[in-house]
Motif scaffolding. Structure first.
Motif, PDB file in Angstrom:
ATOM      1  N   VAL A   1     -71.446 -33.102 -36.554  1.00  0.00           N
ATOM      2  CA  VAL A   1     -70.689 -32.209 -37.423  1.00  0.00           C
ATOM      3  C   VAL A   1     -69.687 -31.462 -36.554  1.00  0.00           C
ATOM      4  O   VAL A   1     -70.021 -31.037 -35.448  1.00  0.00           O
ATOM      5  CB  VAL A   1     -71.613 -31.191 -38.121  1.00  0.00           C
ATOM      6  CG1 VAL A   1     -70.817 -30.188 -38.933  1.00  0.00           C
ATOM      7  CG2 VAL A   1     -72.633 -31.882 -38.986  1.00  0.00           C
ATOM      8  N   ARG A   2     -68.479 -31.305 -37.066  1.00  0.00           N
ATOM      9  CA  ARG A   2     -67.477 -30.534 -36.328  1.00  0.00           C
ATOM     10  C   ARG A   2     -66.603 -29.784 -37.313  1.00  0.00           C
ATOM     11  O   ARG A   2     -66.010 -30.373 -38.214  1.00  0.00           O
ATOM     12  CB  ARG A   2     -66.614 -31.457 -35.491  1.00  0.00           C
ATOM     13  CG  ARG A   2     -65.474 -30.736 -34.814  1.00  0.00           C
ATOM     14  CD  ARG A   2     -65.400 -31.058 -33.362  1.00  0.00           C
ATOM     15  NE  ARG A   2     -64.424 -30.184 -32.727  1.00  0.00           N
ATOM     16  CZ  ARG A   2     -63.498 -30.613 -31.910  1.00  0.00           C
ATOM     17  NH1 ARG A   2     -63.427 -31.886 -31.598  1.00  0.00           N
ATOM     18  NH2 ARG A   2     -62.660 -29.772 -31.368  1.00  0.00           N
ATOM     19  N   VAL A   3     -66.542 -28.460 -37.154  1.00  0.00           N
ATOM     20  CA  VAL A   3     -65.632 -27.625 -37.923  1.00  0.00           C
ATOM     21  C   VAL A   3     -64.397 -27.411 -37.060  1.00  0.00           C
ATOM     22  O   VAL A   3     -64.496 -27.020 -35.899  1.00  0.00           O
ATOM     23  CB  VAL A   3     -66.284 -26.261 -38.264  1.00  0.00           C
ATOM     24  CG1 VAL A   3     -65.275 -25.335 -38.923  1.00  0.00           C
ATOM     25  CG2 VAL A   3     -67.492 -26.465 -39.162  1.00  0.00           C
ATOM     26  N   MET A   4     -63.242 -27.713 -37.601  1.00  0.00           N
ATOM     27  CA  MET A   4     -62.000 -27.574 -36.846  1.00  0.00           C
ATOM     28  C   MET A   4     -61.566 -26.109 -36.848  1.00  0.00           C
ATOM     29  O   MET A   4     -61.611 -25.448 -37.882  1.00  0.00           O
ATOM     30  CB  MET A   4     -60.906 -28.464 -37.449  1.00  0.00           C
ATOM     31  CG  MET A   4     -61.315 -29.933 -37.511  1.00  0.00           C
ATOM     32  SD  MET A   4     -61.941 -30.609 -35.968  1.00  0.00           S
ATOM     33  CE  MET A   4     -60.454 -30.673 -35.015  1.00  0.00           C
ATOM     34  N   ARG A   5     -61.174 -25.642 -35.659  1.00  0.00           N
ATOM     35  CA  ARG A   5     -60.812 -24.231 -35.492  1.00  0.00           C
ATOM     36  C   ARG A   5     -59.470 -24.088 -34.776  1.00  0.00           C
ATOM     37  O   ARG A   5     -59.048 -24.980 -34.057  1.00  0.00           O
ATOM     38  CB  ARG A   5     -61.884 -23.510 -34.683  1.00  0.00           C
ATOM     39  CG  ARG A   5     -63.243 -23.580 -35.362  1.00  0.00           C
ATOM     40  CD  ARG A   5     -64.277 -22.696 -34.669  1.00  0.00           C
ATOM     41  NE  ARG A   5     -65.550 -22.760 -35.358  1.00  0.00           N
ATOM     42  CZ  ARG A   5     -65.836 -22.121 -36.486  1.00  0.00           C
ATOM     43  NH1 ARG A   5     -64.931 -21.343 -37.029  1.00  0.00           N
ATOM     44  NH2 ARG A   5     -67.009 -22.231 -37.054  1.00  0.00           N
ATOM     45  N   THR A   6     -58.835 -22.926 -34.978  1.00  0.00           N
ATOM     46  CA  THR A   6     -57.606 -22.612 -34.264  1.00  0.00           C
ATOM     47  C   THR A   6     -57.962 -22.222 -32.835  1.00  0.00           C
ATOM     48  O   THR A   6     -59.136 -22.079 -32.495  1.00  0.00           O
ATOM     49  CB  THR A   6     -56.865 -21.429 -34.923  1.00  0.00           C
ATOM     50  OG1 THR A   6     -57.691 -20.268 -34.819  1.00  0.00           O
ATOM     51  CG2 THR A   6     -56.523 -21.715 -36.381  1.00  0.00           C
ATOM     52  N   ARG A   7     -56.959 -22.026 -32.011  1.00  0.00           N
ATOM     53  CA  ARG A   7     -57.213 -21.591 -30.630  1.00  0.00           C
ATOM     54  C   ARG A   7     -57.917 -20.244 -30.587  1.00  0.00           C
ATOM     55  O   ARG A   7     -58.627 -19.939 -29.642  1.00  0.00           O
ATOM     56  CB  ARG A   7     -55.895 -21.508 -29.861  1.00  0.00           C
ATOM     57  CG  ARG A   7     -55.329 -22.852 -29.558  1.00  0.00           C
ATOM     58  CD  ARG A   7     -54.096 -22.739 -28.672  1.00  0.00           C
ATOM     59  NE  ARG A   7     -53.620 -24.052 -28.345  1.00  0.00           N
ATOM     60  CZ  ARG A   7     -52.391 -24.474 -28.514  1.00  0.00           C
ATOM     61  NH1 ARG A   7     -51.486 -23.656 -29.002  1.00  0.00           N
ATOM     62  NH2 ARG A   7     -52.047 -25.699 -28.189  1.00  0.00           N
ATOM     63  N   GLU A   8     -57.692 -19.440 -31.616  1.00  0.00           N
ATOM     64  CA  GLU A   8     -58.325 -18.122 -31.689  1.00  0.00           C
ATOM     65  C   GLU A   8     -59.758 -18.199 -32.214  1.00  0.00           C
ATOM     66  O   GLU A   8     -60.444 -17.202 -32.283  1.00  0.00           O
ATOM     67  CB  GLU A   8     -57.500 -17.187 -32.585  1.00  0.00           C
ATOM     68  CG  GLU A   8     -56.130 -16.851 -32.028  1.00  0.00           C
ATOM     69  CD  GLU A   8     -55.117 -17.961 -32.250  1.00  0.00           C
ATOM     70  OE1 GLU A   8     -55.221 -18.704 -33.254  1.00  0.00           O
ATOM     71  OE2 GLU A   8     -54.228 -18.109 -31.399  1.00  0.00           O
ATOM     72  N   GLY A   9     -60.202 -19.380 -32.624  1.00  0.00           N
ATOM     73  CA  GLY A   9     -61.561 -19.560 -33.113  1.00  0.00           C
ATOM     74  C   GLY A   9     -61.727 -19.431 -34.612  1.00  0.00           C
ATOM     75  O   GLY A   9     -62.832 -19.534 -35.128  1.00  0.00           O
ATOM     76  N   LYS A  10     -60.645 -19.242 -35.347  1.00  0.00           N
ATOM     77  CA  LYS A  10     -60.716 -19.118 -36.805  1.00  0.00           C
ATOM     78  C   LYS A  10     -60.790 -20.512 -37.430  1.00  0.00           C
ATOM     79  O   LYS A  10     -60.094 -21.433 -37.018  1.00  0.00           O
ATOM     80  CB  LYS A  10     -59.464 -18.389 -37.296  1.00  0.00           C
ATOM     81  CG  LYS A  10     -59.457 -18.126 -38.772  1.00  0.00           C
ATOM     82  CD  LYS A  10     -58.200 -17.397 -39.174  1.00  0.00           C
ATOM     83  CE  LYS A  10     -58.147 -17.243 -40.682  1.00  0.00           C
ATOM     84  NZ  LYS A  10     -56.875 -16.700 -41.126  1.00  0.00           N
ATOM     85  N   SER A  11     -61.627 -20.664 -38.444  1.00  0.00           N
ATOM     86  CA  SER A  11     -61.781 -21.950 -39.109  1.00  0.00           C
ATOM     87  C   SER A  11     -60.479 -22.387 -39.753  1.00  0.00           C
ATOM     88  O   SER A  11     -59.768 -21.597 -40.362  1.00  0.00           O
ATOM     89  CB  SER A  11     -62.860 -21.861 -40.187  1.00  0.00           C
ATOM     90  OG  SER A  11     -62.894 -23.045 -40.951  1.00  0.00           O
ATOM     91  N   ARG A  12     -60.152 -23.682 -39.622  1.00  0.00           N
ATOM     92  CA  ARG A  12     -58.974 -24.245 -40.266  1.00  0.00           C
ATOM     93  C   ARG A  12     -59.319 -24.752 -41.658  1.00  0.00           C
ATOM     94  O   ARG A  12     -58.517 -25.418 -42.303  1.00  0.00           O
ATOM     95  CB  ARG A  12     -58.403 -25.369 -39.413  1.00  0.00           C
ATOM     96  CG  ARG A  12     -57.826 -24.839 -38.102  1.00  0.00           C
ATOM     97  CD  ARG A  12     -57.199 -25.908 -37.268  1.00  0.00           C
ATOM     98  NE  ARG A  12     -56.106 -26.536 -37.994  1.00  0.00           N
ATOM     99  CZ  ARG A  12     -55.645 -27.753 -37.712  1.00  0.00           C
ATOM    100  NH1 ARG A  12     -56.169 -28.454 -36.726  1.00  0.00           N
ATOM    101  NH2 ARG A  12     -54.661 -28.276 -38.398  1.00  0.00           N
TER     102      ARG A  12
END
Length: 121
Positions: free
Chosen positions: A22-33
């Protein structure tokens, strides 16, 4: 919005399918995309999960589930952004890139990912 890998895995394991990754994609700041990838042991389990969980919800977020495609897959939508190599808009704004690329190489796509399925997170 507040869904992490553990919660996404638990949600897709509700039907008894074996989730391999499982992988949740995140921004460089760690916020979920607001999207991620869920891998299953077999294509049959992935298809069963897709049909069962499509249009379901995690909290107030509705899941749109699609099978993931590899980069360069002919079924991927053609890039349209002026920032995406392979789009006609990019070729117009970057004529040097269009001339430097060998003939037939202009169709290369950027983005995408590999996996068995994806869902917003």
């Amino acid at each position: 919005k507040r869904c992490d890998e553990r919660r996404l895995r638990e949600h897709f394991e509700l039907r008894g399918s074996e989730v391999t990754d499982v992988r949740v994609m995140r921004t460089r700041e760690g916020k979920s995309r607001m999207f991620g990838f869920v891998g299953f042991r077999t294509p049959e389990q992935a298809e069963e999960a897709r049909s069962y969980f499509s249009r379901s919800f995690i909290d107030t977020s509705r899941l749109e589930i699609e099978m993931a495609k590899s980069r360069g897959d002919s079924e991927l939508a053609r890039p349209w952004s002026r920032h995406s190599k392979g789009s006609s808009a990019y070729a117009r704004t970057h004529p040097e890139a269009a001339q430097a690329a060998p003939e037939g190489a202009q169709g290369a796509l950027s983005g995408g990912g590999e996996g068995s399925g994806s869902a917003p997170s």
